[in-house]
Design a protein around this motif. Structure first.
Motif, PDB file in Angstrom:
ATOM      1  N   ARG A 110      60.343 -44.311  83.805  1.00  0.00           N
ATOM      2  CA  ARG A 110      61.476 -44.356  83.125  1.00  0.00           C
ATOM      3  C   ARG A 110      62.611 -44.991  84.032  1.00  0.00           C
ATOM      4  O   ARG A 110      62.878 -44.481  85.024  1.00  0.00           O
ATOM      5  N   VAL A 111      63.349 -46.081  83.602  1.00  0.00           N
ATOM      6  CA  VAL A 111      64.231 -46.757  84.390  1.00  0.00           C
ATOM      7  C   VAL A 111      65.452 -46.519  83.731  1.00  0.00           C
ATOM      8  O   VAL A 111      65.646 -47.062  82.403  1.00  0.00           O
ATOM      9  N   ASP A 112      66.434 -45.996  84.194  1.00  0.00           N
ATOM     10  CA  ASP A 112      67.805 -46.018  83.926  1.00  0.00           C
ATOM     11  C   ASP A 112      68.331 -47.517  84.121  1.00  0.00           C
ATOM     12  O   ASP A 112      68.289 -48.091  85.088  1.00  0.00           O
ATOM     13  N   SER A 113      69.041 -47.695  82.947  1.00  0.00           N
ATOM     14  CA  SER A 113      69.509 -49.443  83.038  1.00  0.00           C
ATOM     15  C   SER A 113      70.623 -49.577  83.843  1.00  0.00           C
ATOM     16  O   SER A 113      71.310 -48.325  84.005  1.00  0.00           O
ATOM     17  N   ARG A 114      70.946 -50.615  84.115  1.00  0.00           N
ATOM     18  CA  ARG A 114      72.006 -51.059  84.820  1.00  0.00           C
ATOM     19  C   ARG A 114      73.377 -50.455  84.379  1.00  0.00           C
ATOM     20  O   ARG A 114      73.843 -50.526  83.102  1.00  0.00           O
ATOM     21  N   GLY A 115      73.754 -49.572  85.383  1.00  0.00           N
ATOM     22  CA  GLY A 115      75.098 -48.982  84.949  1.00  0.00           C
ATOM     23  C   GLY A 115      74.893 -47.600  84.099  1.00  0.00           C
ATOM     24  O   GLY A 115      76.124 -46.982  83.964  1.00  0.00           O
ATOM     25  N   MET A 116      73.798 -47.022  84.073  1.00  0.00           N
ATOM     26  CA  MET A 116      73.616 -45.884  83.025  1.00  0.00           C
ATOM     27  C   MET A 116      72.849 -44.996  84.166  1.00  0.00           C
ATOM     28  O   MET A 116      72.047 -45.211  84.844  1.00  0.00           O
ATOM     29  N   GLY A 117      73.228 -43.469  84.007  1.00  0.00           N
ATOM     30  CA  GLY A 117      72.314 -42.610  84.418  1.00  0.00           C
ATOM     31  C   GLY A 117      72.350 -42.632  85.993  1.00  0.00           C
ATOM     32  O   GLY A 117      73.627 -42.590  86.433  1.00  0.00           O
ATOM     33  N   ARG A 118      71.423 -42.703  86.459  1.00  0.00           N
ATOM     34  CA  ARG A 118      71.250 -42.666  88.000  1.00  0.00           C
ATOM     35  C   ARG A 118      71.428 -44.194  88.732  1.00  0.00           C
ATOM     36  O   ARG A 118      71.227 -44.524  89.892  1.00  0.00           O
ATOM     37  N   SER A 119      71.533 -45.391  87.743  1.00  0.00           N
ATOM     38  CA  SER A 119      71.504 -46.693  88.134  1.00  0.00           C
ATOM     39  C   SER A 119      72.893 -47.354  88.113  1.00  0.00           C
ATOM     40  O   SER A 119      73.732 -47.190  87.218  1.00  0.00           O
ATOM     41  N   PRO A 120      73.378 -47.805  89.505  1.00  0.00           N
ATOM     42  CA  PRO A 120      74.702 -48.249  89.291  1.00  0.00           C
ATOM     43  C   PRO A 120      74.621 -49.860  88.616  1.00  0.00           C
ATOM     44  O   PRO A 120      73.717 -50.210  88.279  1.00  0.00           O
ATOM     45  N   GLY A 121      75.810 -50.168  88.660  1.00  0.00           N
ATOM     46  CA  GLY A 121      75.904 -51.634  88.095  1.00  0.00           C
ATOM     47  C   GLY A 121      76.839 -51.616  87.077  1.00  0.00           C
ATOM     48  O   GLY A 121      77.421 -50.631  86.502  1.00  0.00           O
ATOM     49  N   TYR A 122      77.229 -52.900  86.330  1.00  0.00           N
ATOM     50  CA  TYR A 122      78.215 -53.172  85.595  1.00  0.00           C
ATOM     51  C   TYR A 122      77.457 -52.812  84.038  1.00  0.00           C
ATOM     52  O   TYR A 122      76.509 -53.488  83.967  1.00  0.00           O
ATOM     53  N   LEU A 123      77.737 -52.102  83.158  1.00  0.00           N
ATOM     54  CA  LEU A 123      77.066 -51.544  81.927  1.00  0.00           C
ATOM     55  C   LEU A 123      77.685 -52.691  80.919  1.00  0.00           C
ATOM     56  O   LEU A 123      78.889 -52.707  80.504  1.00  0.00           O
ATOM     57  N   ASP A 124      76.658 -53.273  80.235  1.00  0.00           N
ATOM     58  CA  ASP A 124      76.844 -54.191  79.340  1.00  0.00           C
ATOM     59  C   ASP A 124      75.694 -54.175  78.372  1.00  0.00           C
ATOM     60  O   ASP A 124      74.346 -55.004  78.509  1.00  0.00           O
ATOM     61  N   PRO A 125      75.550 -53.456  77.300  1.00  0.00           N
ATOM     62  CA  PRO A 125      74.365 -53.206  76.572  1.00  0.00           C
ATOM     63  C   PRO A 125      73.837 -54.535  75.832  1.00  0.00           C
ATOM     64  O   PRO A 125      74.402 -55.350  75.290  1.00  0.00           O
ATOM     65  N   TRP A 126      72.319 -54.631  76.212  1.00  0.00           N
ATOM     66  CA  TRP A 126      71.872 -55.861  75.328  1.00  0.00           C
ATOM     67  C   TRP A 126      72.084 -57.089  76.071  1.00  0.00           C
ATOM     68  O   TRP A 126      71.823 -57.966  75.426  1.00  0.00           O
ATOM     69  N   SER A 127      72.664 -57.051  77.029  1.00  0.00           N
ATOM     70  CA  SER A 127      73.075 -58.356  77.762  1.00  0.00           C
ATOM     71  C   SER A 127      71.781 -58.828  78.357  1.00  0.00           C
ATOM     72  O   SER A 127      70.551 -58.349  78.539  1.00  0.00           O
ATOM     73  N   TRP A 128      71.985 -60.280  78.509  1.00  0.00           N
ATOM     74  CA  TRP A 128      70.860 -61.066  79.172  1.00  0.00           C
ATOM     75  C   TRP A 128      70.505 -60.727  80.524  1.00  0.00           C
ATOM     76  O   TRP A 128      69.233 -60.542  80.917  1.00  0.00           O
ATOM     77  N   ARG A 129      71.398 -60.004  81.199  1.00  0.00           N
ATOM     78  CA  ARG A 129      71.212 -59.347  82.397  1.00  0.00           C
ATOM     79  C   ARG A 129      70.395 -58.296  82.332  1.00  0.00           C
ATOM     80  O   ARG A 129      69.679 -58.030  83.267  1.00  0.00           O
TER      81      ARG A 129
END
Length: 589
Positions: A110-129
């Motif tokens: 299980r991977v927390d997506s970028r910017g969510m949960g335990r994963s840092p980064g800029y949150l942008d749902p369903w982006s190509w990033r």
């Protein structure tokens, strides 16, 4: 127990519990340097195992029961047999239970997506990033010491929707995908139904995503899975959190046409070539079933299967029926086992009857080749759906923001099945420069009591729904089919008041068997469907008032101003304006 990753990453640790070896917060580095966090549930015995991987925003440490208490209570009350199969300590919304899959020889990641949960980064749902991150995670999992090199993707909704995207990128170790109730076209399936903005995106982002953003830390949830903060370790200010995310609801409204923003999020079906199981829900109108059928039909894979079912959004994913499908599929493609999947019909339908009755049937294609495409013409004089076009021109008018008109078929003389995509052609004129048309396919018992269904979200879901903003009537000629109009949504074509326009309107795929004496109806409305039995103040669903369309409402302030969408709409019929609905009538085999 000493972490096998402790020397490299103090945040990561490993322990053995409940018959599994669990690696918490394993670092997965993206090519831009951002480190995402994954949990790895694997057999205690060393070896190389197939991997089931998910990537998404709902926080891998947030227990199902805490994140979605209403849905959990439904499982406890109506499906206790589902919860009796494990301790449920690791249940996470819309994902597989590792206690059920790991003993069967799988690794669950299980991977927390970028910017969510335990994963840092800029949150942008369903982006190509996000899609690129997902692909990196797939290939990372494929080369770990515990992996046999075959990675499968499984999960509901968000965890299915992004599978279409990542499969388009063709990561080397991707071996099979199971898209369970997963939309594919974020503009048409969710953001703007027929060009009409839907409230769901704003509500979902505010209620289901923002509270789990990375950096909530001690201001967020504490996990009952392992006792730690689901969105930590850091606790950031609200200003810092806001600067680390987009505003998805605002983004949807800022892009009313299908522009570069939406196209950057769309999968390329021609590049999806892995084995595919697409499982949709008849009652999911407003989000998923269109994506499940469109994805199945258009994916380039030569090994693809479609399954369609009913009931709640999440139930069958966990039911014995759904579990058997998933295990047979992944056992065949990830483990090389003889699961009988080579005998699986290309299309498996749970054909819907009144009163939540479903009959399983195997088919070979979608739509069904033996479909008798049947036109039923709107007759304003009788308010019926007739077999023939009215001989003389006729009109009927309704309030453009009101409950509209209902046209009834005669009672069926024998049991009649309607299964497949539905389309309507209406000739309308408006008093104003635009009009929003809401179509509702409905079923009635002989006493004219409406038959509704437990939809994926709403307990009073009609047979089918379609939408179109008249100024978005332009069709894409290459992608339009007789039974499934495809609108380009690339320009606004205002109406000239009083002028007649031809509208082709898609009604999402459905299935209903009408017993003798029952009848079908088409409602042409100026607003969302409301179940006739709904009464204000009655019990809500998960804290919200649902009256027939679940959370997929089209009532965003400012999106339908009265001066543009009010007034009157007139439906025109007759030889020159044959307004009709095209029904997929299915003869018995």
């Amino acid at each position: 127990m000493t972490s096998i990753y402790a020397a490299a990453d103090a945040q990561c640790r490993t322990e053995v519990r409940d018959g599994m070896r669990i690696d918490w917060d394993v670092p997965v580095r993206m090519e831009d340097g951002v480190v995402l966090r994954a949990d790895v549930y694997r057999p205690v015995k060393d070896g190389k195992y197939p991997v089931l991987l998910s990537y998404g925003p709902y926080a891998k440490w947030l227990h199902f029961q805490d994140g979605y208490p209403y849905q959990w209570q439904k499982l406890e009350k109506h499906f206790p047999n589902i919860l009796a199969r494990s301790s449920n300590r690791y249940q996470n919304w819309e994902l597989v239970d590792p206690e059920i899959w790991v003993p069967d020889g799988y690794v669950c990641v299980r991977v927390d997506s970028r910017g969510m949960g335990r994963s840092p980064g800029y949150l942008d749902p369903w982006s190509w990033r996000e899609a690129e991150d997902f692909a990196i995670c797939v290939d990372w999992a494929g080369v770990q010491a515990w992996s046999n090199g075959k990675v499968g993707l499984n999960g509901i909704s968000y965890y299915g929707m992004n599978q279409w995207q990542v499969a388009s990128l063709q990561p080397r170790h991707l071996a099979a995908i199971c898209v369970w109730e997963g939309a594919a076209d974020f503009y048409r399936d969710m953001g703007h139904h027929g060009g009409i903005a839907c409230r769901f995106a704003e509500t979902w982002f505010r209620e289901a995503v923002v509270p789990r953003q990375h950096g909530k830390g001690a201001n967020g949830y504490k996990s009952r899975i392992n006792g730690e903060w689901i969105s930590g370790p850091p606790t950031l200010s609200e200003e810092e959190l806001a600067s680390n995310r987009t505003d998805y609801g605002r983004d949807v409204l800022a892009h009313p046409l299908c522009d570069k923003y939406w196209k950057a999020r769309m999968p390329d079906y021609s590049k999806i070539n892995v084995p595919l199981l697409s499982a949709g829900n008849w009652g999911g109108v407003g989000l998923h079933p269109r994506g499940n059928t469109e994805g199945y039909v258009n994916a380039a894979s030569t090994q693809k299967w479609l399954e369609m079912h009913g009931l709640d959004h999440f139930t069958h994913f966990y039911s014995d029926y759904g579990m058997a499908l998933q295990k047979r599929f992944f056992g065949h493609f990830l483990k090389g086992e003889n699961t009988g999947w080579d005998q699986q019909p290309r299309v498996q339908l749970q054909v819907r009857h009144p009163h939540e009755t479903f009959v399983e049937r195997a088919e070979s294609e979608w739509p069904l080749a033996r479909t008798r495409w049947t036109k039923a013409y709107l007759d304003p004089a009788s308010r019926k759906l007739a077999a023939e076009v009215p001989e003389a021109p006729k009109t009927i008018t309704y309030d453009a923001l009101g409950d509209g008109l209902t046209f009834l078929l005669d009672p069926v003389e024998k049991e009649t099945e309607i299964t497949g995509p539905v389309a309507a052609k209406l000739f309308i004129s408006s008093e104003t420069a635009d009009a929003d048309v809401f179509l509702v396919l409905r079923a009635f018992a002989p006493d004219m009591r409406e038959i509704v269904y437990q939809g994926s979200n709403d307990p009073h879901t009609p047979v089918g729904i379609g939408w179109l903003r008249a100024s978005h009537r332009k069709l894409d000629a290459k992608l339009t089919l007789p039974y499934r109009p495809y609108h380009s949504h690339d320009e606004v074509q205002p109406l000239t008041p009083g002028k007649i326009y031809e509208l082709d309107i898609e009604i999402w795929p459905t299935s209903i068997v009408l017993p003798e004496g029952y009848r079908l109806a088409l409602s042409v409305r100026g607003r969302d469907y409301i179940y006739p039995g709904f009464e204000p103040g009655q019990a809500n669903v998960a804290g919200r008032i649902y009256y027939g369309v679940g959370p997929f409402k089209h009532d965003l302030r400012g999106n339908r101003p009265v001066e543009v969408y009010g007034g009157k709409v007139t439906v025109h019929t007759g030889p020159d304006h044959p307004s009709h609905v095209l029904l997929p009538v299915i003869p018995a085999k």
